[in-house]
Design a protein around this motif. Structure first.
Motif, PDB file in Angstrom:
ATOM      1  N   PRO A  28     -42.109 -46.584  13.930  1.00 33.76           N
ATOM      2  CA  PRO A  28     -42.861 -45.413  13.502  1.00 33.76           C
ATOM      3  C   PRO A  28     -43.154 -44.493  14.690  1.00 33.76           C
ATOM      4  CG  PRO A  28     -44.273 -47.354  13.559  1.00 33.76           C
ATOM      5  CD  PRO A  28     -42.877 -47.828  13.842  1.00 33.76           C
ATOM      6  N   VAL A  29     -43.253 -43.208  14.389  1.00 33.73           N
ATOM      7  CA  VAL A  29     -43.596 -42.234  15.427  1.00 33.73           C
ATOM      8  C   VAL A  29     -45.085 -42.388  15.734  1.00 33.73           C
ATOM      9  CG1 VAL A  29     -43.719 -39.768  15.971  1.00 33.73           C
ATOM     10  CG2 VAL A  29     -41.813 -40.653  14.601  1.00 33.73           C
ATOM     11  N   PRO A  30     -45.453 -42.524  17.007  1.00 32.67           N
ATOM     12  CA  PRO A  30     -46.866 -42.669  17.349  1.00 32.67           C
ATOM     13  C   PRO A  30     -47.682 -41.469  16.869  1.00 32.67           C
ATOM     14  CG  PRO A  30     -45.488 -43.191  19.242  1.00 32.67           C
ATOM     15  CD  PRO A  30     -44.587 -42.615  18.187  1.00 32.67           C
ATOM     16  N   ASP A  31     -48.906 -41.739  16.441  1.00 33.35           N
ATOM     17  CA  ASP A  31     -49.788 -40.691  15.921  1.00 33.35           C
ATOM     18  C   ASP A  31     -49.962 -39.535  16.899  1.00 33.35           C
ATOM     19  OD1 ASP A  31     -50.166 -42.070  13.558  1.00 33.35           O
ATOM     20  OD2 ASP A  31     -52.047 -42.982  14.201  1.00 33.35           O
ATOM     21  N   ARG A  32     -50.042 -39.840  18.188  1.00 30.68           N
ATOM     22  CA  ARG A  32     -50.256 -38.764  19.163  1.00 30.68           C
ATOM     23  C   ARG A  32     -49.065 -37.809  19.190  1.00 30.68           C
ATOM     24  NH1 ARG A  32     -49.656 -41.969  24.902  1.00 30.68           N
ATOM     25  NH2 ARG A  32     -47.443 -42.308  24.686  1.00 30.68           N
ATOM     26  N   PHE A  33     -47.850 -38.308  18.946  1.00 37.14           N
ATOM     27  CA  PHE A  33     -46.685 -37.422  18.897  1.00 37.14           C
ATOM     28  C   PHE A  33     -46.704 -36.581  17.627  1.00 37.14           C
ATOM     29  CE2 PHE A  33     -44.105 -40.554  21.657  1.00 37.14           C
ATOM     30  CZ  PHE A  33     -44.654 -40.018  22.804  1.00 37.14           C
ATOM     31  N   VAL A  34     -47.100 -37.187  16.524  1.00 32.95           N
ATOM     32  CA  VAL A  34     -47.213 -36.446  15.269  1.00 32.95           C
ATOM     33  C   VAL A  34     -48.237 -35.325  15.434  1.00 32.95           C
ATOM     34  CG1 VAL A  34     -47.868 -36.585  12.839  1.00 32.95           C
ATOM     35  CG2 VAL A  34     -46.489 -38.400  13.845  1.00 32.95           C
ATOM     36  N   ASP A  35     -49.370 -35.634  16.056  1.00 27.85           N
ATOM     37  CA  ASP A  35     -50.405 -34.624  16.297  1.00 27.85           C
ATOM     38  C   ASP A  35     -49.868 -33.485  17.168  1.00 27.85           C
ATOM     39  OD1 ASP A  35     -52.205 -36.133  14.821  1.00 27.85           O
ATOM     40  OD2 ASP A  35     -53.169 -37.013  16.593  1.00 27.85           O
ATOM     41  N   LEU A  36     -49.153 -33.833  18.227  1.00 30.72           N
ATOM     42  CA  LEU A  36     -48.594 -32.803  19.103  1.00 30.72           C
ATOM     43  C   LEU A  36     -47.592 -31.926  18.362  1.00 30.72           C
ATOM     44  CD1 LEU A  36     -48.058 -34.835  22.393  1.00 30.72           C
ATOM     45  CD2 LEU A  36     -49.637 -32.934  22.054  1.00 30.72           C
ATOM     46  N   LEU A  37     -46.757 -32.524  17.539  1.00 28.54           N
ATOM     47  CA  LEU A  37     -45.779 -31.752  16.776  1.00 28.54           C
ATOM     48  C   LEU A  37     -46.462 -30.820  15.784  1.00 28.54           C
ATOM     49  CD1 LEU A  37     -43.073 -34.495  16.180  1.00 28.54           C
ATOM     50  CD2 LEU A  37     -42.854 -32.460  17.611  1.00 28.54           C
ATOM     51  N   GLN A  38     -47.533 -31.291  15.161  1.00 28.50           N
ATOM     52  CA  GLN A  38     -48.272 -30.444  14.219  1.00 28.50           C
ATOM     53  C   GLN A  38     -48.924 -29.267  14.947  1.00 28.50           C
ATOM     54  OE1 GLN A  38     -50.809 -33.347  12.347  1.00 28.50           O
ATOM     55  NE2 GLN A  38     -49.306 -33.792  10.753  1.00 28.50           N
ATOM     56  N   LYS A  39     -49.486 -29.513  16.127  1.00 32.71           N
ATOM     57  CA  LYS A  39     -50.085 -28.426  16.905  1.00 32.71           C
ATOM     58  C   LYS A  39     -49.029 -27.400  17.309  1.00 32.71           C
ATOM     59  CE  LYS A  39     -53.861 -31.137  18.858  1.00 32.71           C
ATOM     60  NZ  LYS A  39     -54.409 -31.765  20.069  1.00 32.71           N
TER      61      LYS A  39
END
Length: 52
Positions: A28-39
């Motif tokens: 799974p993609v780490p949450d912090r990367f998902v957050d960065l991509l959303q930002k």
């Protein structure tokens, strides 16, 4: 110049690399990367005036 690896050994290395790659892409993609991509996506949308 080095002698080429035996065909059997090349096959084993290839198989192990394929297994490692499959395991990696199934992580799974780490949450912090998902957050960065959303930002980043939000910033890009703001830069275009909110166009999608």
């Amino acid at each position: 110049m080095q002698a080429p690896l035996p065909t059997e050994l090349q096959g084993q290395i290839g198989q192990r690399l394929r297994e490692a790659y499959i395991e990696l892409i199934n992580e799974p993609v780490p949450d912090r990367f998902v957050d960065l991509l959303q930002k980043l996506k939000r910033r890009e949308e703001q830069g275009r005036g909110g166009e999608s």
